[in-house]
Design a protein around this motif. Structure first.
Motif, PDB file in Angstrom:
ATOM      1  N   LEU A  23       0.820  -1.212   0.000  1.00 35.23           N
ATOM      2  CA  LEU A  23       0.000   0.000   0.000  1.00 35.23           C
ATOM      3  C   LEU A  23       0.853   1.261   0.000  1.00 35.23           C
ATOM      4  CD1 LEU A  23      -2.921  -0.895   2.433  1.00 35.23           C
ATOM      5  CD2 LEU A  23      -3.045  -0.514  -0.020  1.00 35.23           C
ATOM      6  N   MET A  24       1.957   1.242   0.724  1.00 32.14           N
ATOM      7  CA  MET A  24       2.814   2.428   0.750  1.00 32.14           C
ATOM      8  C   MET A  24       3.459   2.692  -0.611  1.00 32.14           C
ATOM      9  SD  MET A  24       4.676   2.665   4.458  1.00 32.14           S
ATOM     10  CE  MET A  24       5.440   1.070   4.421  1.00 32.14           C
ATOM     11  N   PHE A  30      -2.707   3.913  -6.773  1.00 31.27           N
ATOM     12  CA  PHE A  30      -4.076   3.819  -6.271  1.00 31.27           C
ATOM     13  C   PHE A  30      -4.716   5.200  -6.152  1.00 31.27           C
ATOM     14  CE2 PHE A  30      -2.760  -0.244  -3.850  1.00 31.27           C
ATOM     15  CZ  PHE A  30      -2.997  -1.013  -4.976  1.00 31.27           C
ATOM     16  N   GLY A  31      -3.992   6.177  -5.641  1.00 31.34           N
ATOM     17  CA  GLY A  31      -4.533   7.527  -5.492  1.00 31.34           C
ATOM     18  C   GLY A  31      -4.880   8.166  -6.821  1.00 31.34           C
ATOM     19  N   THR A  32      -4.012   7.990  -7.809  1.00 32.68           N
ATOM     20  CA  THR A  32      -4.277   8.532  -9.141  1.00 32.68           C
ATOM     21  C   THR A  32      -5.472   7.838  -9.782  1.00 32.68           C
ATOM     22  OG1 THR A  32      -1.925   9.000  -9.378  1.00 32.68           O
ATOM     23  CG2 THR A  32      -3.246   9.042 -11.382  1.00 32.68           C
ATOM     24  N   SER A  33      -5.578   6.540  -9.583  1.00 30.53           N
ATOM     25  CA  SER A  33      -6.705   5.786 -10.137  1.00 30.53           C
ATOM     26  C   SER A  33      -8.028   6.267  -9.544  1.00 30.53           C
ATOM     27  CB  SER A  33      -6.511   4.299  -9.867  1.00 30.53           C
ATOM     28  OG  SER A  33      -7.625   3.562 -10.287  1.00 30.53           O
ATOM     29  N   ILE A  34      -8.058   6.458  -8.232  1.00 34.19           N
ATOM     30  CA  ILE A  34      -9.283   6.945  -7.600  1.00 34.19           C
ATOM     31  C   ILE A  34      -9.574   8.379  -8.036  1.00 34.19           C
ATOM     32  CG2 ILE A  34     -10.321   7.545  -5.377  1.00 34.19           C
ATOM     33  CD1 ILE A  34      -8.908   5.105  -4.208  1.00 34.19           C
ATOM     34  N   GLY A  35      -8.526   9.195  -8.180  1.00 33.77           N
ATOM     35  CA  GLY A  35      -8.715  10.561  -8.670  1.00 33.77           C
ATOM     36  C   GLY A  35      -9.265  10.588 -10.083  1.00 33.77           C
ATOM     37  N   ASP A  36      -8.768   9.715 -10.944  1.00 35.95           N
ATOM     38  CA  ASP A  36      -9.290   9.635 -12.307  1.00 35.95           C
ATOM     39  C   ASP A  36     -10.738   9.175 -12.317  1.00 35.95           C
ATOM     40  OD1 ASP A  36      -6.853  10.459 -13.250  1.00 35.95           O
ATOM     41  OD2 ASP A  36      -6.159   8.438 -13.797  1.00 35.95           O
ATOM     42  N   SER A  37     -11.070   8.234 -11.432  1.00 34.63           N
ATOM     43  CA  SER A  37     -12.452   7.764 -11.313  1.00 34.63           C
ATOM     44  C   SER A  37     -13.362   8.909 -10.859  1.00 34.63           C
ATOM     45  CB  SER A  37     -12.519   6.600 -10.333  1.00 34.63           C
ATOM     46  OG  SER A  37     -13.844   6.223 -10.093  1.00 34.63           O
ATOM     47  N   SER A  49      -7.019  22.306  -9.278  1.00 31.02           N
ATOM     48  CA  SER A  49      -6.682  22.267  -7.857  1.00 31.02           C
ATOM     49  C   SER A  49      -7.543  21.254  -7.104  1.00 31.02           C
ATOM     50  CB  SER A  49      -6.821  23.654  -7.230  1.00 31.02           C
ATOM     51  OG  SER A  49      -8.163  24.098  -7.304  1.00 31.02           O
ATOM     52  N   ASN A  50      -8.809  21.120  -7.499  1.00 31.50           N
ATOM     53  CA  ASN A  50      -9.669  20.110  -6.875  1.00 31.50           C
ATOM     54  C   ASN A  50      -9.176  18.707  -7.180  1.00 31.50           C
ATOM     55  OD1 ASN A  50     -11.375  21.945  -5.684  1.00 31.50           O
ATOM     56  ND2 ASN A  50     -12.908  21.854  -7.317  1.00 31.50           N
ATOM     57  N   TYR A  51      -8.809  18.473  -8.438  1.00 32.39           N
ATOM     58  CA  TYR A  51      -8.296  17.156  -8.835  1.00 32.39           C
ATOM     59  C   TYR A  51      -7.018  16.820  -8.066  1.00 32.39           C
ATOM     60  CZ  TYR A  51      -6.178  13.495 -11.648  1.00 32.39           C
ATOM     61  OH  TYR A  51      -5.583  12.329 -12.055  1.00 32.39           O
ATOM     62  N   GLU A  52      -6.108  17.775  -7.980  1.00 36.91           N
ATOM     63  CA  GLU A  52      -4.853  17.546  -7.246  1.00 36.91           C
ATOM     64  C   GLU A  52      -5.111  17.280  -5.771  1.00 36.91           C
ATOM     65  OE1 GLU A  52      -2.313  20.873  -7.942  1.00 36.91           O
ATOM     66  OE2 GLU A  52      -1.836  20.249  -9.991  1.00 36.91           O
ATOM     67  N   ARG A  53      -6.071  17.999  -5.189  1.00 34.60           N
ATOM     68  CA  ARG A  53      -6.409  17.796  -3.782  1.00 34.60           C
ATOM     69  C   ARG A  53      -6.982  16.406  -3.557  1.00 34.60           C
ATOM     70  NH1 ARG A  53     -11.087  18.501  -1.345  1.00 34.60           N
ATOM     71  NH2 ARG A  53     -11.928  19.721  -3.055  1.00 34.60           N
ATOM     72  N   HIS A  58      -6.054  10.990  -1.368  1.00 30.33           N
ATOM     73  CA  HIS A  58      -6.105   9.530  -1.469  1.00 30.33           C
ATOM     74  C   HIS A  58      -4.710   8.907  -1.369  1.00 30.33           C
ATOM     75  CE1 HIS A  58     -10.356   9.014  -2.041  1.00 30.33           C
ATOM     76  NE2 HIS A  58     -10.363   9.962  -2.966  1.00 30.33           N
ATOM     77  N   ILE A  59      -3.719   9.554  -1.939  1.00 34.95           N
ATOM     78  CA  ILE A  59      -2.345   9.048  -1.817  1.00 34.95           C
ATOM     79  C   ILE A  59      -1.934   9.038  -0.347  1.00 34.95           C
ATOM     80  CG2 ILE A  59       0.075   9.618  -2.278  1.00 34.95           C
ATOM     81  CD1 ILE A  59      -0.828  10.558  -5.067  1.00 34.95           C
ATOM     82  N   ASN A  60      -2.208  10.126   0.354  1.00 31.76           N
ATOM     83  CA  ASN A  60      -1.862  10.187   1.778  1.00 31.76           C
ATOM     84  C   ASN A  60      -2.617   9.130   2.583  1.00 31.76           C
ATOM     85  OD1 ASN A  60      -0.051  12.272   1.439  1.00 31.76           O
ATOM     86  ND2 ASN A  60      -1.564  13.865   1.833  1.00 31.76           N
ATOM     87  N   ASN A  61      -3.879   8.902   2.246  1.00 34.16           N
ATOM     88  CA  ASN A  61      -4.657   7.879   2.949  1.00 34.16           C
ATOM     89  C   ASN A  61      -4.024   6.498   2.783  1.00 34.16           C
ATOM     90  OD1 ASN A  61      -6.512   9.730   3.858  1.00 34.16           O
ATOM     91  ND2 ASN A  61      -8.003   9.299   2.248  1.00 34.16           N
ATOM     92  N   PHE A  62      -3.609   6.160   1.578  1.00 36.89           N
ATOM     93  CA  PHE A  62      -2.996   4.860   1.341  1.00 36.89           C
ATOM     94  C   PHE A  62      -1.639   4.743   2.044  1.00 36.89           C
ATOM     95  CE2 PHE A  62      -5.964   4.535  -2.289  1.00 36.89           C
ATOM     96  CZ  PHE A  62      -6.502   3.301  -1.979  1.00 36.89           C
TER      97      PHE A  62
END
Length: 95
Positions: A23-24, A30-37, A49-53, A58-62
């Motif tokens: 996960l690390m 994973f974060g980019t995939s969820i952001g794209d979704s 800026s919303n997309y980057e946030r 999500h990257i930080n969460n993972f």
């Protein structure tokens, strides 16, 4: 504590450490995939800026979840080592 319990703890330790590291190290993917979704769910157009946030969150969460699992795996490994050493000492005394 029997040898089977120690064996099970070693398996749990290995799984926690592997999943945590996975996960690390794969958090960006994973974060980019969820952001794209998320971007597709809002129609494909959003403020940068919303997309980057969203992606950074999500990257930080993972990374955080992976770090917790990795830490739990390391602590379990230390506990398993202590228990197995104690078990071997008790087993030697009985002989």
């Amino acid at each position: 504590m029997t040898y089977e319990h120690i064996k099970e703890l070693k398996i749990i330790t290995a799984v926690l450490i592997i999943v945590g590291l996975g996960l690390m190290f794969l958090s960006v993917t994973f974060g980019t995939s969820i952001g794209d979704s998320w971007l597709e769910s809002v129609g494909g157009m959003a403020d940068t800026s919303n997309y980057e946030r969203i992606v950074d969150t999500h990257i930080n969460n993972f990374v955080i979840i992976g770090s917790i699992l990795f830490g739990a795996g390391v602590l379990t490994a230390l506990g398993t080592y202590v228990l197995s050493a104690r078990y071997l000492k008790i087993e030697d005394r009985e002989k």
